[in-house]
Write a protein that holds these residues in place. Structure first.
Motif, PDB file in Angstrom:
ATOM      1  N   SER A 208       0.827  -1.200   0.000  1.00 28.97           N
ATOM      2  CA  SER A 208       0.000   0.000   0.000  1.00 28.97           C
ATOM      3  C   SER A 208       0.866   1.257   0.000  1.00 28.97           C
ATOM      4  CB  SER A 208      -0.936   0.003   1.210  1.00 28.97           C
ATOM      5  OG  SER A 208      -0.198  -0.083   2.421  1.00 28.97           O
ATOM      6  N   ASP A 209       2.064   1.177   0.639  1.00 28.88           N
ATOM      7  CA  ASP A 209       3.028   2.278   0.524  1.00 28.88           C
ATOM      8  C   ASP A 209       3.904   1.983  -0.689  1.00 28.88           C
ATOM      9  OD1 ASP A 209       4.226   0.053   1.654  1.00 28.88           O
ATOM     10  OD2 ASP A 209       5.665   1.220   2.835  1.00 28.88           O
ATOM     11  N   ALA A 210       3.260   1.960  -1.834  1.00 29.53           N
ATOM     12  CA  ALA A 210       3.824   1.411  -3.063  1.00 29.53           C
ATOM     13  C   ALA A 210       5.157   2.044  -3.426  1.00 29.53           C
ATOM     14  CB  ALA A 210       2.851   1.633  -4.213  1.00 29.53           C
ATOM     15  N   PRO A 211       6.022   1.241  -4.038  1.00 29.87           N
ATOM     16  CA  PRO A 211       7.206   1.842  -4.647  1.00 29.87           C
ATOM     17  C   PRO A 211       6.761   2.812  -5.736  1.00 29.87           C
ATOM     18  CG  PRO A 211       6.895  -0.405  -5.432  1.00 29.87           C
ATOM     19  CD  PRO A 211       5.918  -0.202  -4.322  1.00 29.87           C
ATOM     20  N   VAL A 212       7.613   3.737  -6.054  1.00 33.15           N
ATOM     21  CA  VAL A 212       7.259   4.755  -7.037  1.00 33.15           C
ATOM     22  C   VAL A 212       8.113   4.589  -8.282  1.00 33.15           C
ATOM     23  CG1 VAL A 212       6.551   6.379  -5.258  1.00 33.15           C
ATOM     24  CG2 VAL A 212       8.903   6.430  -6.103  1.00 33.15           C
ATOM     25  N   LEU A 213       7.700   5.253  -9.352  1.00 37.23           N
ATOM     26  CA  LEU A 213       8.500   5.238 -10.559  1.00 37.23           C
ATOM     27  C   LEU A 213       9.818   5.970 -10.312  1.00 37.23           C
ATOM     28  CD1 LEU A 213       5.791   6.060 -13.255  1.00 37.23           C
ATOM     29  CD2 LEU A 213       6.512   3.827 -12.401  1.00 37.23           C
ATOM     30  N   GLU A 214      10.843   5.504 -10.962  1.00 38.03           N
ATOM     31  CA  GLU A 214      12.175   6.080 -10.754  1.00 38.03           C
ATOM     32  C   GLU A 214      12.196   7.544 -11.190  1.00 38.03           C
ATOM     33  OE1 GLU A 214      16.828   5.539 -12.198  1.00 38.03           O
ATOM     34  OE2 GLU A 214      15.285   4.122 -12.880  1.00 38.03           O
ATOM     35  N   CYS A 215      12.717   8.392 -10.319  1.00 33.44           N
ATOM     36  CA  CYS A 215      12.863   9.809 -10.623  1.00 33.44           C
ATOM     37  C   CYS A 215      14.306  10.217 -10.354  1.00 33.44           C
ATOM     38  CB  CYS A 215      11.925  10.654  -9.768  1.00 33.44           C
ATOM     39  SG  CYS A 215      10.168  10.383 -10.120  1.00 33.44           S
ATOM     40  N   THR A 216      14.801  11.173 -11.111  1.00 34.41           N
ATOM     41  CA  THR A 216      16.164  11.656 -10.927  1.00 34.41           C
ATOM     42  C   THR A 216      16.144  13.147 -10.612  1.00 34.41           C
ATOM     43  OG1 THR A 216      16.390  12.063 -13.311  1.00 34.41           O
ATOM     44  CG2 THR A 216      17.134   9.934 -12.479  1.00 34.41           C
ATOM     45  N   LYS A 217      17.077  13.554  -9.767  1.00 36.38           N
ATOM     46  CA  LYS A 217      17.176  14.955  -9.374  1.00 36.38           C
ATOM     47  C   LYS A 217      17.587  15.805 -10.565  1.00 36.38           C
ATOM     48  CE  LYS A 217      19.371  17.989  -5.973  1.00 36.38           C
ATOM     49  NZ  LYS A 217      20.337  18.050  -4.834  1.00 36.38           N
ATOM     50  N   VAL A 218      16.987  16.973 -10.690  1.00 36.40           N
ATOM     51  CA  VAL A 218      17.271  17.879 -11.802  1.00 36.40           C
ATOM     52  C   VAL A 218      18.235  18.971 -11.339  1.00 36.40           C
ATOM     53  CG1 VAL A 218      16.296  19.536 -13.442  1.00 36.40           C
ATOM     54  CG2 VAL A 218      15.031  17.457 -12.853  1.00 36.40           C
ATOM     55  N   THR A 219      19.303  19.157 -12.113  1.00 31.64           N
ATOM     56  CA  THR A 219      20.218  20.267 -11.864  1.00 31.64           C
ATOM     57  C   THR A 219      19.677  21.519 -12.544  1.00 31.64           C
ATOM     58  OG1 THR A 219      22.120  18.775 -11.809  1.00 31.64           O
ATOM     59  CG2 THR A 219      22.566  21.121 -12.172  1.00 31.64           C
ATOM     60  N   PRO A 220      19.459  22.604 -11.810  1.00 34.57           N
ATOM     61  CA  PRO A 220      18.864  23.796 -12.427  1.00 34.57           C
ATOM     62  C   PRO A 220      19.760  24.395 -13.500  1.00 34.57           C
ATOM     63  CG  PRO A 220      18.797  23.912 -10.021  1.00 34.57           C
ATOM     64  CD  PRO A 220      19.690  22.764 -10.363  1.00 34.57           C
ATOM     65  N   SER A 221      19.136  25.045 -14.465  1.00 37.35           N
ATOM     66  CA  SER A 221      19.882  25.820 -15.451  1.00 37.35           C
ATOM     67  C   SER A 221      20.585  26.990 -14.764  1.00 37.35           C
ATOM     68  CB  SER A 221      18.950  26.367 -16.525  1.00 37.35           C
ATOM     69  OG  SER A 221      18.507  25.340 -17.373  1.00 37.35           O
ATOM     70  N   HIS A 222      21.701  27.411 -15.353  1.00 33.89           N
ATOM     71  CA  HIS A 222      22.467  28.531 -14.797  1.00 33.89           C
ATOM     72  C   HIS A 222      22.770  29.526 -15.902  1.00 33.89           C
ATOM     73  CE1 HIS A 222      22.983  26.472 -11.007  1.00 33.89           C
ATOM     74  NE2 HIS A 222      23.460  25.416 -11.637  1.00 33.89           N
ATOM     75  N   GLY A 223      23.164  30.717 -15.484  1.00 34.72           N
ATOM     76  CA  GLY A 223      23.696  31.688 -16.425  1.00 34.72           C
ATOM     77  C   GLY A 223      22.675  32.591 -17.064  1.00 34.72           C
ATOM     78  N   ALA A 224      21.498  32.749 -16.454  1.00 32.51           N
ATOM     79  CA  ALA A 224      20.505  33.618 -17.072  1.00 32.51           C
ATOM     80  C   ALA A 224      19.701  34.335 -15.991  1.00 32.51           C
ATOM     81  CB  ALA A 224      19.580  32.807 -17.963  1.00 32.51           C
ATOM     82  N   GLY A 225      18.976  35.345 -16.425  1.00 31.58           N
ATOM     83  CA  GLY A 225      18.192  36.150 -15.478  1.00 31.58           C
ATOM     84  C   GLY A 225      16.780  35.642 -15.342  1.00 31.58           C
ATOM     85  N   PHE A 226      16.621  34.458 -14.744  1.00 32.34           N
ATOM     86  CA  PHE A 226      15.301  33.829 -14.681  1.00 32.34           C
ATOM     87  C   PHE A 226      14.286  34.673 -13.917  1.00 32.34           C
ATOM     88  CE2 PHE A 226      18.313  30.223 -14.980  1.00 32.34           C
ATOM     89  CZ  PHE A 226      17.930  29.765 -16.223  1.00 32.34           C
ATOM     90  N   GLU A 227      14.718  35.262 -12.814  1.00 32.57           N
ATOM     91  CA  GLU A 227      13.775  36.050 -12.017  1.00 32.57           C
ATOM     92  C   GLU A 227      13.313  37.277 -12.789  1.00 32.57           C
ATOM     93  OE1 GLU A 227      12.365  35.056  -9.195  1.00 32.57           O
ATOM     94  OE2 GLU A 227      13.503  33.219  -9.567  1.00 32.57           O
ATOM     95  N   ASP A 228      14.227  37.913 -13.503  1.00 27.91           N
ATOM     96  CA  ASP A 228      13.839  39.076 -14.306  1.00 27.91           C
ATOM     97  C   ASP A 228      12.875  38.673 -15.416  1.00 27.91           C
ATOM     98  OD1 ASP A 228      14.229  41.918 -15.205  1.00 27.91           O
ATOM     99  OD2 ASP A 228      14.962  40.852 -16.994  1.00 27.91           O
ATOM    100  N   THR A 229      13.149  37.531 -16.061  1.00 27.48           N
ATOM    101  CA  THR A 229      12.254  37.037 -17.117  1.00 27.48           C
ATOM    102  C   THR A 229      10.867  36.759 -16.554  1.00 27.48           C
ATOM    103  OG1 THR A 229      14.071  36.071 -18.377  1.00 27.48           O
ATOM    104  CG2 THR A 229      11.875  35.184 -18.792  1.00 27.48           C
ATOM    105  N   TYR A 230      10.815  36.149 -15.376  1.00 29.71           N
ATOM    106  CA  TYR A 230       9.532  35.826 -14.759  1.00 29.71           C
ATOM    107  C   TYR A 230       8.772  37.104 -14.414  1.00 29.71           C
ATOM    108  CZ  TYR A 230       6.165  33.659 -11.556  1.00 29.71           C
ATOM    109  OH  TYR A 230       5.014  33.235 -10.926  1.00 29.71           O
ATOM    110  N   ARG A 231       9.458  38.089 -13.865  1.00 32.91           N
ATOM    111  CA  ARG A 231       8.798  39.361 -13.545  1.00 32.91           C
ATOM    112  C   ARG A 231       8.269  40.029 -14.812  1.00 32.91           C
ATOM    113  NH1 ARG A 231      13.052  39.717  -9.724  1.00 32.91           N
ATOM    114  NH2 ARG A 231      14.341  40.860 -11.214  1.00 32.91           N
ATOM    115  N   ARG A 232       9.052  39.963 -15.888  1.00 33.55           N
ATOM    116  CA  ARG A 232       8.590  40.555 -17.148  1.00 33.55           C
ATOM    117  C   ARG A 232       7.362  39.810 -17.681  1.00 33.55           C
ATOM    118  NH1 ARG A 232      11.727  40.446 -21.649  1.00 33.55           N
ATOM    119  NH2 ARG A 232      13.164  38.820 -20.898  1.00 33.55           N
ATOM    120  N   PHE A 233       7.348  38.490 -17.519  1.00 31.27           N
ATOM    121  CA  PHE A 233       6.188  37.715 -17.955  1.00 31.27           C
ATOM    122  C   PHE A 233       4.940  38.124 -17.167  1.00 31.27           C
ATOM    123  CE2 PHE A 233       3.266  34.163 -17.557  1.00 31.27           C
ATOM    124  CZ  PHE A 233       3.092  33.781 -18.887  1.00 31.27           C
TER     125      PHE A 233
END
Length: 471
Positions: free
Chosen positions: A436-461
């Motif tokens: 009932s506490d079933a195993p889950v499908l395999e998931c892998t940790k994601v390394t975030p993208s770097h080198g850009a102004g994500f917060e500024d892009t989000y605010r502009r959106f």
């Protein structure tokens, strides 16, 4: 632990997929098969039989259980003999919005009572449209079946559905626990028109002799696993308050598990409130009809850009901001701030096809973040972990790292066809073939993208969306 084989089916907007899953202490996808999702009920059964037969043939042991997940708000009117009177009436069909107004005039409190926003998608609106526009079909109709229910009936001879799909019809009480006879009768229909409701864990039935067409033996328990996005969330361990899934497909859905939410406020913002597929938690679901569909729209409108091809080769972790903001709404915005009249707008200088690819992808990611953060506000707490599900993460490797750049711990499902595999896993749990506490499908940790102004892009959106609403 002995190996158990289970079979899952995912009836999606574009593609119908089957997955053969082996369950031991872990979960392994052994084989997958795919066909395009047809436009009518008979062809849907044929497509489902084809993919399930292919997967069943790959099993080295008996199939212990079957689970069916599907897109919601999609079904067909059937006559007394079970013959389709209409094509599949899908969630993205064109419907005159006057039928929504008619429904709300009759039942002004229905969205808050059901947890479902009043859009053109639910079966309640489809039935009103049939009664007004095709009275001959409405009069001959003896069954209304969702797409998952159509295939389950072909396998078992039983007409039934689960709570997550029932809830989204607007014909059931909150959470899909029972049909609302008052609403149904006000539409000129009868409760007997609809499939029986199965409680979480209860099978539709067992495969009959007709299942030979699917390559399956008699006596296998068949379960409606539920709404595809909710199944994918459960399968990747999004089960406790604070956990969130971002399900990428033709449409996109943010599924947030919570223990409390103001339903009326959430519905006003365009969110659906329901229950997890196992019935133990509450979900806040925010959807966008334009995820993969937005990419297809762009390729149709601007074939010279070869948008999908451009996106598949974008860099994964080092990101260069696109110059423009794209409001990704070829057919309206579902949430937040619902606006059926919203349309695509490109704001800024798009210098090249590569730049337009960056601009479109970062805008799709920004819109999904807006949905998630609004869901967090409705839940009263931030997302603790984010699971990204869907084949687009494989086809477009930059997508998940861009999502992770928002700073929430993010993982991506590593298994093929996670919704079909999740439907199989849920069926295994319900049939007693997995914990009932079933195993889950395999998931892998994601390394975030770097080198850009994500917060500024989000605010502009967000500023662009706000300006659009004020114009």
């Amino acid at each position: 632990m002995r190996a158990t084989f289970v079979l899952g089916l995912d009836i999606g907007s574009s593609t119908t997929k089957a997955a053969l899953v082996e369950v031991t202490e872990e979960v392994s996808v052994v084989h997958v098969a795919r066909r395009r999702t047809p436009s009518d009920a008979d062809d849907l059964i044929t497509a489902a039989a084809d993919v399930m037969r292919e997967c069943a043939a790959a099993a080295s042991g008996p199939i212990a259980a079957i689970g069916i997940a599907a897109m919601a708000e999609s079904g067909a009117a059937l006559d007394a003999g079970g013959n389709a009177l209409t094509p599949l009436l899908r969630w993205d069909r064109g419907v005159d919005r006057s039928h929504v107004h008619t429904l709300l005039t009759q039942h002004p409190g229905l969205p808050a009572a059901t947890g479902i926003p009043a859009t053109t998608k639910p079966a309640a609106v489809a039935l009103l449209a049939l009664r007004a526009e095709r009275p001959d079909v409405f009069g001959a109709m003896r069954h209304w079946s969702g797409v998952a229910d159509i295939v389950a009936h072909a396998l078992t001879g039983e007409r039934a559905t689960d709570h997550t799909l029932a809830a989204r019809t607007m014909l059931a009480d909150f959470g899909g626990e029972s049909w609302n006879s008052g609403v149904i009768e006000s539409l000129g229909a009868r409760t007997s028109l609809l499939p029986e409701l199965r409680a979480p864990g209860e099978p539709v039935g067992a495969t009959s002799a007709a299942a030979r067409r699917f390559g399956l033996a008699r006596g296998i328990p068949v379960h409606i696993a539920g709404h595809d996005h909710a199944v994918g969330a459960w399968a990747t361990a999004v089960r406790r308050p604070g956990e969130t899934a971002d399900s990428l497909g033709t449409a996109e859905a943010i599924v947030r598990v919570t223990d409390a939410v103001d339903i009326a406020r959430a519905v006003d913002a365009g969110f659906s409130i329901g229950r997890t597929v196992d019935g133990t938690g509450v979900t806040i679901l925010g959807g966008s009809p334009t995820c993969g569909a937005m990419l297809a729209w762009w390729d149709a409108e601007h074939p010279e850009d070869r948008m999908l091809s451009q996106l598949t080769v974008l860099p994964t972790h080092e990101w260069k901001d696109g110059a423009a903001i794209v409001l990704p709404y070829p057919s309206g915005r579902q949430c937040p701030a619902p606006d059926p009249d919203a349309r695509v707008r490109v704001l800024g200088d798009t210098r090249s096809p590569v730049d337009r690819a960056h601009s479109l992808l970062q805008s799709l990611v920004a819109h999904a973040r807006w949905i998630r953060e609004t869901a967090d506000d409705l839940a009263g707490s931030p997302t603790s972990s984010l699971s990204v599900v869907g084949s687009l993460t494989e086809r477009i490797p930059a997508w998940a790292p861009l999502i992770a750049a928002a700073g929430v711990p993010t993982s991506v499902c590593a298994e093929q066809e996670p919704v079909a595999a999740g439907a199989a896993l849920l069926a295994a749990v319900r049939a007693g073939e997995a914990r009932s506490d079933a195993p889950v499908l395999e998931c892998t940790k994601v390394t975030p993208s770097h080198g850009a102004g994500f917060e500024d892009t989000y605010r502009r959106f967000l500023a662009a969306v706000t300006a659009e609403g004020e114009s």
